[in-house]
Design a protein around this motif. Structure first.
Motif, PDB file in Angstrom:
ATOM      1  N   GLY A  25       6.017  -2.443   0.231  1.00 21.18           N
ATOM      2  CA  GLY A  25       4.582  -2.956   0.556  1.00 21.18           C
ATOM      3  C   GLY A  25       3.846  -2.391  -0.953  1.00 21.18           C
ATOM      4  N   GLY A  26       4.606  -1.499  -1.505  1.00 19.93           N
ATOM      5  CA  GLY A  26       4.195  -0.839  -2.811  1.00 19.93           C
ATOM      6  C   GLY A  26       5.186  -1.127  -4.012  1.00 19.93           C
ATOM      7  N   LYS A  27       5.112  -0.227  -4.697  1.00 23.07           N
ATOM      8  CA  LYS A  27       6.031  -0.482  -5.899  1.00 23.07           C
ATOM      9  C   LYS A  27       6.686   0.933  -6.571  1.00 23.07           C
ATOM     10  N   VAL A  28       7.916   0.812  -7.224  1.00 22.67           N
ATOM     11  CA  VAL A  28       8.558   2.121  -7.717  1.00 22.67           C
ATOM     12  C   VAL A  28       8.356   1.706  -9.329  1.00 22.67           C
ATOM     13  N   VAL A  29       7.877   2.744 -10.023  1.00 20.84           N
ATOM     14  CA  VAL A  29       8.061   2.830 -11.462  1.00 20.84           C
ATOM     15  C   VAL A  29       9.082   3.767 -11.766  1.00 20.84           C
ATOM     16  N   TRP A  30      10.036   3.490 -12.559  1.00 23.03           N
ATOM     17  CA  TRP A  30      11.075   4.130 -12.984  1.00 23.03           C
ATOM     18  C   TRP A  30      11.021   4.571 -14.273  1.00 23.03           C
ATOM     19  N   ALA A  31      11.837   5.483 -14.979  1.00 23.39           N
ATOM     20  CA  ALA A  31      12.039   5.950 -16.148  1.00 23.39           C
ATOM     21  C   ALA A  31      13.285   6.517 -16.540  1.00 23.39           C
ATOM     22  N   LEU A  32      13.901   5.939 -17.682  1.00 23.71           N
ATOM     23  CA  LEU A  32      15.286   6.652 -17.819  1.00 23.71           C
ATOM     24  C   LEU A  32      15.128   7.522 -19.066  1.00 23.71           C
ATOM     25  N   LEU A  33      15.649   8.675 -18.898  1.00 23.44           N
ATOM     26  CA  LEU A  33      15.590   9.885 -20.059  1.00 23.44           C
ATOM     27  C   LEU A  33      16.907  10.200 -20.256  1.00 23.44           C
ATOM     28  N   HIS A  34      17.365  10.456 -21.559  1.00 15.87           N
ATOM     29  CA  HIS A  34      18.663  10.752 -21.855  1.00 15.87           C
ATOM     30  C   HIS A  34      18.543  12.125 -22.664  1.00 15.87           C
ATOM     31  N   GLY A  35      19.562  12.978 -22.473  1.00 14.72           N
ATOM     32  CA  GLY A  35      19.707  14.261 -23.191  1.00 14.72           C
ATOM     33  C   GLY A  35      20.461  15.099 -22.758  1.00 14.72           C
ATOM     34  N   GLU A  36      20.857  16.044 -23.340  1.00 14.91           N
ATOM     35  CA  GLU A  36      22.117  17.034 -22.901  1.00 14.91           C
ATOM     36  C   GLU A  36      21.211  18.135 -22.223  1.00 14.91           C
TER      37      GLU A  36
END
Length: 92
Positions: free
Chosen positions: A60-71
């Motif tokens: 009933g809502g939303k998911v906002v996602w973010a992909l981050l890379h790094g060591e």
């Protein structure tokens, strides 16, 4: 009344996925803001820091996602684990 917000972080040694769910079903949209505004910068910050980001509807809502890379820096690898807690890296 504030709507509930849930956050989930998933990581391995090279990738972090941050997911934030909220009860508002409207898609995320960048908002224009003035230099001294107290809000409106969320997606701007996410897009600057992430490799990719997006959203999908859920519960009933939303998911906002973010992909981050790094060591992960050696500084953090060498830190002792807090008693009673353990970090477990799971594949994404």
């Amino acid at each position: 009344m504030a709507l509930p917000v849930l956050m989930r972080l998933r990581a391995n040694g090279r990738t972090l996925v941050a997911e934030v769910w909220d009860a508002a079903p409207a898609p995320p949209a960048p908002r224009p803001h003035t230099i001294d505004a107290q809000g409106g910068r969320g997606l701007e910050i996410v897009s600057l820091l992430s490799e990719a980001w997006g959203y999908y509807p859920e519960y009933g809502g939303k998911v906002v996602w973010a992909l981050l890379h790094g060591e992960i820096a050696d500084h953090y690898r060498e830190r002792p684990i807090c008693p009673g807690r353990q970090f477990v890296s799971r594949p994404l």
